[in-house]
Design a protein around this motif. Structure first.
Motif, PDB file in Angstrom:
ATOM      1  N   TRP A   6     -12.178  -0.096 -20.314  1.00  0.00           N
ATOM      2  CA  TRP A   6     -12.951   0.866 -19.529  1.00  0.00           C
ATOM      3  C   TRP A   6     -12.041   1.418 -18.446  1.00  0.00           C
ATOM      4  CZ3 TRP A   6     -14.781  -3.879 -21.055  1.00  0.00           C
ATOM      5  CH2 TRP A   6     -15.933  -3.887 -21.833  1.00  0.00           C
ATOM      6  N   ASP A   7     -12.121   2.727 -18.238  1.00  0.00           N
ATOM      7  CA  ASP A   7     -11.371   3.390 -17.178  1.00  0.00           C
ATOM      8  C   ASP A   7     -12.354   4.127 -16.281  1.00  0.00           C
ATOM      9  OD1 ASP A   7      -8.571   2.854 -17.863  1.00  0.00           O
ATOM     10  OD2 ASP A   7      -9.049   3.960 -19.695  1.00  0.00           O
ATOM     11  N   PHE A   8     -12.288   3.818 -14.985  1.00  0.00           N
ATOM     12  CA  PHE A   8     -13.165   4.451 -14.007  1.00  0.00           C
ATOM     13  C   PHE A   8     -12.299   5.140 -12.963  1.00  0.00           C
ATOM     14  CE2 PHE A   8     -15.608   0.914 -15.719  1.00  0.00           C
ATOM     15  CZ  PHE A   8     -16.833   1.513 -16.007  1.00  0.00           C
ATOM     16  N   SER A 107      -7.040  -3.448 -11.571  1.00  0.00           N
ATOM     17  CA  SER A 107      -7.116  -3.766 -12.991  1.00  0.00           C
ATOM     18  C   SER A 107      -7.725  -5.152 -13.150  1.00  0.00           C
ATOM     19  CB  SER A 107      -5.711  -3.732 -13.596  1.00  0.00           C
ATOM     20  OG  SER A 107      -5.742  -4.118 -14.938  1.00  0.00           O
ATOM     21  N   PHE A 108      -8.757  -5.250 -13.966  1.00  0.00           N
ATOM     22  CA  PHE A 108      -9.398  -6.534 -14.267  1.00  0.00           C
ATOM     23  C   PHE A 108      -9.129  -6.864 -15.724  1.00  0.00           C
ATOM     24  CE2 PHE A 108     -12.022  -4.426 -11.069  1.00  0.00           C
ATOM     25  CZ  PHE A 108     -12.106  -5.400 -10.100  1.00  0.00           C
ATOM     26  N   ARG A 109      -8.693  -8.096 -15.963  1.00  0.00           N
ATOM     27  CA  ARG A 109      -8.451  -8.539 -17.336  1.00  0.00           C
ATOM     28  C   ARG A 109      -9.263  -9.793 -17.599  1.00  0.00           C
ATOM     29  NH1 ARG A 109      -2.706  -9.751 -18.232  1.00  0.00           N
ATOM     30  NH2 ARG A 109      -3.315 -11.897 -18.119  1.00  0.00           N
ATOM     31  N   SER A 110      -9.715  -9.920 -18.814  1.00  0.00           N
ATOM     32  CA  SER A 110     -10.528 -11.060 -19.214  1.00  0.00           C
ATOM     33  C   SER A 110      -9.731 -12.351 -19.177  1.00  0.00           C
ATOM     34  CB  SER A 110     -11.038 -10.814 -20.639  1.00  0.00           C
ATOM     35  OG  SER A 110     -11.663 -11.958 -21.156  1.00  0.00           O
ATOM     36  N   ASP A 111     -10.468 -13.461 -19.066  1.00  0.00           N
ATOM     37  CA  ASP A 111      -9.863 -14.777 -19.254  1.00  0.00           C
ATOM     38  C   ASP A 111      -9.302 -14.870 -20.660  1.00  0.00           C
ATOM     39  OD1 ASP A 111     -10.053 -16.280 -16.934  1.00  0.00           O
ATOM     40  OD2 ASP A 111     -12.071 -16.979 -17.368  1.00  0.00           O
ATOM     41  N   LEU A 112      -8.226 -15.586 -20.820  1.00  0.00           N
ATOM     42  CA  LEU A 112      -7.634 -15.808 -22.130  1.00  0.00           C
ATOM     43  C   LEU A 112      -8.369 -16.940 -22.828  1.00  0.00           C
ATOM     44  CD1 LEU A 112      -5.258 -15.010 -23.982  1.00  0.00           C
ATOM     45  CD2 LEU A 112      -3.942 -16.822 -22.893  1.00  0.00           C
ATOM     46  N   ASP A 113      -8.810 -16.693 -24.041  1.00  0.00           N
ATOM     47  CA  ASP A 113      -9.449 -17.729 -24.845  1.00  0.00           C
ATOM     48  C   ASP A 113      -8.393 -18.787 -25.162  1.00  0.00           C
ATOM     49  OD1 ASP A 113     -10.374 -19.252 -27.090  1.00  0.00           O
ATOM     50  OD2 ASP A 113     -11.823 -17.665 -27.518  1.00  0.00           O
ATOM     51  N   GLU A 114      -8.753 -20.065 -25.047  1.00  0.00           N
ATOM     52  CA  GLU A 114      -7.785 -21.159 -25.247  1.00  0.00           C
ATOM     53  C   GLU A 114      -7.146 -21.137 -26.624  1.00  0.00           C
ATOM     54  OE1 GLU A 114      -9.649 -24.856 -24.247  1.00  0.00           O
ATOM     55  OE2 GLU A 114     -10.162 -24.174 -22.231  1.00  0.00           O
ATOM     56  N   SER A 115      -7.824 -20.554 -27.610  1.00  0.00           N
ATOM     57  CA  SER A 115      -7.284 -20.540 -28.970  1.00  0.00           C
ATOM     58  C   SER A 115      -6.318 -19.377 -29.196  1.00  0.00           C
ATOM     59  CB  SER A 115      -8.429 -20.451 -29.985  1.00  0.00           C
ATOM     60  OG  SER A 115      -9.105 -19.213 -29.842  1.00  0.00           O
ATOM     61  N   GLU A 116      -6.208 -18.458 -28.231  1.00  0.00           N
ATOM     62  CA  GLU A 116      -5.370 -17.281 -28.413  1.00  0.00           C
ATOM     63  C   GLU A 116      -3.944 -17.518 -27.955  1.00  0.00           C
ATOM     64  OE1 GLU A 116      -7.731 -13.326 -27.845  1.00  0.00           O
ATOM     65  OE2 GLU A 116      -8.214 -14.697 -26.220  1.00  0.00           O
ATOM     66  N   VAL A 126     -10.512  -3.567 -17.520  1.00  0.00           N
ATOM     67  CA  VAL A 126     -11.197  -2.515 -16.767  1.00  0.00           C
ATOM     68  C   VAL A 126     -10.202  -1.994 -15.745  1.00  0.00           C
ATOM     69  CG1 VAL A 126     -13.056  -1.995 -15.149  1.00  0.00           C
ATOM     70  CG2 VAL A 126     -13.479  -3.554 -17.062  1.00  0.00           C
ATOM     71  N   GLU A 127     -10.029  -0.689 -15.713  1.00  0.00           N
ATOM     72  CA  GLU A 127      -9.159  -0.034 -14.747  1.00  0.00           C
ATOM     73  C   GLU A 127     -10.020   0.801 -13.813  1.00  0.00           C
ATOM     74  OE1 GLU A 127      -5.806  -0.434 -14.767  1.00  0.00           O
ATOM     75  OE2 GLU A 127      -5.841  -1.644 -16.588  1.00  0.00           O
ATOM     76  N   VAL A 128      -9.807   0.654 -12.501  1.00  0.00           N
ATOM     77  CA  VAL A 128     -10.595   1.367 -11.502  1.00  0.00           C
ATOM     78  C   VAL A 128      -9.645   2.027 -10.510  1.00  0.00           C
ATOM     79  CG1 VAL A 128     -12.360   1.139  -9.702  1.00  0.00           C
ATOM     80  CG2 VAL A 128     -12.434  -0.371 -11.703  1.00  0.00           C
ATOM     81  N   ARG A 129      -9.908   3.297 -10.202  1.00  0.00           N
ATOM     82  CA  ARG A 129      -9.164   4.009  -9.158  1.00  0.00           C
ATOM     83  C   ARG A 129     -10.138   4.363  -8.049  1.00  0.00           C
ATOM     84  NH1 ARG A 129      -4.072   5.975 -10.287  1.00  0.00           N
ATOM     85  NH2 ARG A 129      -4.269   7.656  -8.791  1.00  0.00           N
ATOM     86  N   LEU A 130      -9.781   3.968  -6.825  1.00  0.00           N
ATOM     87  CA  LEU A 130     -10.628   4.219  -5.665  1.00  0.00           C
ATOM     88  C   LEU A 130      -9.859   5.010  -4.624  1.00  0.00           C
ATOM     89  CD1 LEU A 130     -11.965   0.582  -5.086  1.00  0.00           C
ATOM     90  CD2 LEU A 130     -13.117   2.409  -6.341  1.00  0.00           C
TER      91      LEU A 130
END
Length: 167
Positions: A6-8, A107-116, A126-130
């Protein structure tokens, strides 16, 4: 497998909110732009660190600028919007300042799944510009929210529960 991104660019709303009582609160970033609304589960420590870093950037811009570039924004004290369904739990947060546009990029990034495999993982982001006014409004709300939690013990700096504390 592809994951969503997502880009905001200057969202209509960028806040942190909670559900639950102090000591049991769940924290969420919530971003809305036009008809797109997403929520991201996060930790209080991440929320606090992001607000502190943005506050530092704003302070430096004010100190180094001869013109007041930050117009105060009305504070957004409204609750989280429903439905509250987290897209992912925030694992990493990146922050940068773009001096040419005087904007803060988050920039928000998800937690890494332990199996990955971390070198091959394509995680939701998610990228946000304010602009600086939006960023200052975010900091104000966030600092008040974090301060509204349980008081800290002056000896061990752990939260004091309503039932008491070992110190």
């Amino acid at each position: 497998m592809t994951f969503p991104q997502w880009d905001f660019d200057h969202p209509d709303r960028f806040i942190v909110g909670t559900i639950g009582a102090p000591g049991e609160r769940e924290f969420y970033f919530q971003i809305r732009q036009a008809n797109v609304l997403i929520s991201l589960a996060t930790e209080k420590s991440q929320v606090s660190a992001l607000a502190q870093r943005i506050s530092t950037i704003i302070r430096e811009v004010k100190k180094n600028s001869s013109v007041n570039l930050i117009q105060p924004m009305r504070s957004d004290d409204g609750p989280l919007e429903l439905p509250l369904e987290s897209e992912f739990t925030v694992g990493a947060i990146g922050i940068a300042f773009d001096p040419s546009d005087l904007e803060i990029e988050i920039s928000f990034r998800s937690d890494l799944d332990e199996s990955e495999d971390p070198t091959e993982a394509l995680l939701p982001t998610v990228e946000v510009r304010l602009d600086l006014s939006q960023a200052m409004a975010f900091v104000s709300r966030t600092q008040a929210l974090v301060a509204g939690g349980r008081p800290l013990c002056p000896f061990c700096i752990s939260p004091i529960d309503p039932q008491g504390h070992l110190c």
